[in-house]
Design a protein around this motif. Sequence first.
Motif, PDB file in Angstrom:
ATOM      1  N   UNK A  68       0.836  -1.204   0.000  1.00  0.00           N
ATOM      2  CA  UNK A  68       0.000   0.000   0.000  1.00  0.00           C
ATOM      3  C   UNK A  68       0.868   1.250   0.000  1.00  0.00           C
ATOM      4  N   UNK A  69       1.940   1.242   0.790  1.00  0.00           N
ATOM      5  CA  UNK A  69       2.844   2.397   0.815  1.00  0.00           C
ATOM      6  C   UNK A  69       3.466   2.662  -0.542  1.00  0.00           C
ATOM      7  N   UNK A  70       3.860   1.583  -1.236  1.00  0.00           N
ATOM      8  CA  UNK A  70       4.417   1.755  -2.576  1.00  0.00           C
ATOM      9  C   UNK A  70       3.380   2.322  -3.544  1.00  0.00           C
ATOM     10  N   UNK A  71       2.155   1.834  -3.450  1.00  0.00           N
ATOM     11  CA  UNK A  71       1.095   2.323  -4.341  1.00  0.00           C
ATOM     12  C   UNK A  71       0.766   3.783  -4.058  1.00  0.00           C
ATOM     13  N   UNK A  72       0.741   4.160  -2.802  1.00  0.00           N
ATOM     14  CA  UNK A  72       0.492   5.564  -2.446  1.00  0.00           C
ATOM     15  C   UNK A  72       1.570   6.467  -3.029  1.00  0.00           C
ATOM     16  N   UNK A  73       2.819   6.012  -2.974  1.00  0.00           N
ATOM     17  CA  UNK A  73       3.921   6.809  -3.524  1.00  0.00           C
ATOM     18  C   UNK A  73       3.826   6.899  -5.047  1.00  0.00           C
ATOM     19  N   UNK A  74       3.387   5.830  -5.686  1.00  0.00           N
ATOM     20  CA  UNK A  74       3.279   5.837  -7.153  1.00  0.00           C
ATOM     21  C   UNK A  74       2.181   6.780  -7.630  1.00  0.00           C
ATOM     22  N   UNK A  83      -8.570   1.404  -1.061  1.00  0.00           N
ATOM     23  CA  UNK A  83      -9.701   2.080  -1.696  1.00  0.00           C
ATOM     24  C   UNK A  83      -9.406   3.553  -1.928  1.00  0.00           C
ATOM     25  N   UNK A  84      -8.687   4.168  -1.008  1.00  0.00           N
ATOM     26  CA  UNK A  84      -8.307   5.564  -1.192  1.00  0.00           C
ATOM     27  C   UNK A  84      -7.344   5.705  -2.363  1.00  0.00           C
ATOM     28  N   UNK A  85      -6.362   4.797  -2.453  1.00  0.00           N
ATOM     29  CA  UNK A  85      -5.452   4.802  -3.602  1.00  0.00           C
ATOM     30  C   UNK A  85      -6.236   4.634  -4.898  1.00  0.00           C
ATOM     31  N   UNK A  86      -7.193   3.700  -4.898  1.00  0.00           N
ATOM     32  CA  UNK A  86      -7.996   3.472  -6.098  1.00  0.00           C
ATOM     33  C   UNK A  86      -8.795   4.715  -6.465  1.00  0.00           C
TER      34      UNK A  86
END
Length: 315
Positions: free
Chosen positions: A44-50, A95-98
């Motif tokens: 999740x941390x990696x996705x948030x950074x991306x 869900x927030x990232x999405x």
Amino acid sequence: MSLPRDAFHAPAEDPLRLAHEWLFEDGPVVVHARAGRRVGAALVGELEARVVRLRLLDDVVGGGDLYPMVHAEFRHVGDVVNRAAYTEDTGRRLLTVLGELAQLAGWVSSDAGRHHEAQRVYLAGVAAARSAGDHALTGQLLSSLAYQMTTVGDPRDAVLLARSAAKGARQATPVVRALLHERVAWAAARCRDRDGTRRALDTVDELYEGRALGIAEPEWVYWLNRHEIDVMAGRCLIELGEPELAEPLLTAAIAAYPTGHAREIALYLSWLAESYARSGNLDAARATLHRARHTAAGVHSARLDSRIHEVTSLA
């Protein structure tokens, strides 16, 4: 791949290269999928950074080039949300990232001229943001759709949607609320609602001036500053038949804009050209349009191309 934030303020050809490298690399979803279905905080941390990195790329890369990589990321995260196993807290972050990716994917789709696709993705993002309990992001997604509708749909519907988005996020932070009311102002201006536009612009000013260092704003409003607010005010003034008042606002904002942000500079030059044309200064309008075309060279943005074509007919 990890890059410093400054990398995205390099010349335009560098961000485009980075964007294509992004398209062909294995993202964290693919890498983690090889290790099993369980999703934890690391992914999740990696996705948030991306998401942040993609958002910064949108500053310097046109929608035509950014579209495939943003939508690929959106699909990958959607697959994780639908198929992986995770805790409640991790699910909320996913869900927030999405939802954030949906907003960016909708924005990029609109910039690429794919308006039906943009609406579909925005609404998918609304579902994700609501499930995450993120009212500010829900408002941002609905407001972004209203912004598109203002230009390519019925601005009366856009006003209703933009006002609903702002009302639904009335507990959001000051800069978020300022952004949502900007979209209200623009939709009202396109409806030639002078009072509604003025009220919304006044609200934007009050909210922005009321921001505080102690209030943490979402990362996705990083770009909203005084110059951006002045650009929107200038655009609204042109729509309301006061182009001479728009010119100084647009000129100052363009002068302060980072040179690598070619699409935005060209778009704002097109509004400056329109202000000149509607004030009767056709020589200045044509010269400014020439600057806009030169700045826009190599930027793959259907929105920008359409805008320059529209203003060309005035000058």
